[in-house]
Scaffold this active site. Sequence first.
Site, PDB file in Angstrom:
ATOM      1  N   GLU A  96     -27.500  28.161 -68.893  1.00  8.29           N
ATOM      2  CA  GLU A  96     -28.334  28.834 -67.364  1.00  8.29           C
ATOM      3  C   GLU A  96     -29.262  29.705 -68.203  1.00  8.29           C
ATOM      4  OE1 GLU A  96     -25.450  29.384 -64.500  1.00  8.29           O
ATOM      5  OE2 GLU A  96     -24.637  27.489 -64.099  1.00  8.29           O
ATOM      6  N   PRO A 114      -7.271  31.026 -52.114  1.00  7.58           N
ATOM      7  CA  PRO A 114      -6.115  30.434 -52.373  1.00  7.58           C
ATOM      8  C   PRO A 114      -5.319  29.630 -51.143  1.00  7.58           C
ATOM      9  CG  PRO A 114      -6.416  32.867 -52.340  1.00  7.58           C
ATOM     10  CD  PRO A 114      -7.362  32.851 -52.566  1.00  7.58           C
ATOM     11  N   GLY A 115      -6.300  29.547 -50.212  1.00 11.46           N
ATOM     12  CA  GLY A 115      -5.074  29.251 -48.774  1.00 11.46           C
ATOM     13  C   GLY A 115      -4.791  27.663 -49.035  1.00 11.46           C
ATOM     14  N   GLU A 119      -8.698  26.807 -57.151  1.00 10.58           N
ATOM     15  CA  GLU A 119      -9.696  27.253 -58.855  1.00 10.58           C
ATOM     16  C   GLU A 119      -9.629  28.676 -58.918  1.00 10.58           C
ATOM     17  OE1 GLU A 119     -14.480  27.580 -58.648  1.00 10.58           O
ATOM     18  OE2 GLU A 119     -13.502  27.882 -56.691  1.00 10.58           O
ATOM     19  N   GLU A 140     -27.377  17.682 -66.601  1.00  6.58           N
ATOM     20  CA  GLU A 140     -28.762  17.082 -65.782  1.00  6.58           C
ATOM     21  C   GLU A 140     -28.866  16.987 -64.507  1.00  6.58           C
ATOM     22  OE1 GLU A 140     -26.285  13.148 -65.127  1.00  6.58           O
ATOM     23  OE2 GLU A 140     -27.462  13.460 -67.329  1.00  6.58           O
TER      24      GLU A 140
END
Length: 181
Positions: A96, A114-115, A119, A140
């Site tokens: 990046e 978290p609800g 992730e 891409e």
Amino acid sequence: MKKFEEKTYEKETIYQGKIVRLEVDSVTLPDGNTSKRELIKHPGAVAVIALTDEGKLVVVEQYRKPMEKSMVEIPAGKLEPGESPEVCALRELEEETGYTTQKLEKITSFYTSPGFADEIVHLYFTDQLHRLEESPAGDEDEFVELMELSLEEAEEMEKEERIHDAKTAYALLFWKLRGQK
């Protein structure tokens, strides 16, 4: 039994995408009643707080479809299967920004929502950046613009809601508390 634990007695996958999976779990609540939980399963991600020798924060601007706007964020990306967070952090920094480093310091990990989602973002710091002679190809379908911001510029972007995501807000707080210029 864990405090307030909900026991899953049925799982249904509603959608399996390239990045996330949507599940609906049927659960028994601690009081014996039942309920349904809509869950987003995510492979996890990394983010990097990267400061240049001049004391500027390296960020990228990119369009975020869920918010229908461009946002300025610290370099970040999702973990690939079997990839360690540190390897992913270095890969994302290079792809990046065109920078690399020999030193990544793990700051923390945190759950984004978290609800309903699992992730987890692994957050790293470096202030020992080196320009790559040639930047590796990024995703891409990802279009980013590199920026380097002073703390004052970053705080102004936060007020303008150009910086408006949790990982980058965390990065600014970390930067201030660490006493960087």
